[in-house]
Scaffold this active site. Sequence first.
Site, PDB file in Angstrom:
ATOM      1  CB  ILE A  13      -0.964  -0.021   1.199  1.00 47.41           C
ATOM      2  CG1 ILE A  13      -1.892  -1.238   1.064  1.00 47.41           C
ATOM      3  CG2 ILE A  13      -1.775   1.276   1.258  1.00 47.41           C
ATOM      4  CD1 ILE A  13      -2.937  -1.379   2.132  1.00 47.41           C
ATOM      5  CG  HIS A  14       2.089   2.336  -3.840  1.00 45.72           C
ATOM      6  ND1 HIS A  14       1.470   3.255  -4.638  1.00 45.72           N
ATOM      7  CD2 HIS A  14       1.811   1.118  -4.364  1.00 45.72           C
ATOM      8  CE1 HIS A  14       0.849   2.634  -5.622  1.00 45.72           C
ATOM      9  NE2 HIS A  14       1.034   1.331  -5.484  1.00 45.72           N
ATOM     10  CB  ALA A  15       1.992   7.645  -2.556  1.00 46.88           C
ATOM     11  CB  ALA A  18      -1.614   5.404   1.270  1.00 42.80           C
TER      12      ALA A  18
END
Length: 90
Positions: A13-15, A18
């Site tokens: 779960i990256h930018a 997120a």
Amino acid sequence: MEKTFKVTSDTGIHARPATALVNASNKFKSGVFAESKGKKVTMKSILGVLSLGLEENDILTLSAEGEDAAEAIAALEEIMVKEGLGELHA
């Protein structure tokens, strides 16, 4: 109210995902939290969510406390599953 997920996205779960989770959390009055690897953060802060460093196969517990807690968890569950970020974990 809480639900636990296993992160299934191979990029974790990256930018971008997120941000979707944080934006959804901010629509609710309830306190919304994420917990993983012994660390608990508010879901209303992008930096908090990113600080969890969620990777594939990590276990993530989302919780909410307040008048619209059930709706908040349902909205986050929809994003987690629909976006292929995670699946419900028993």
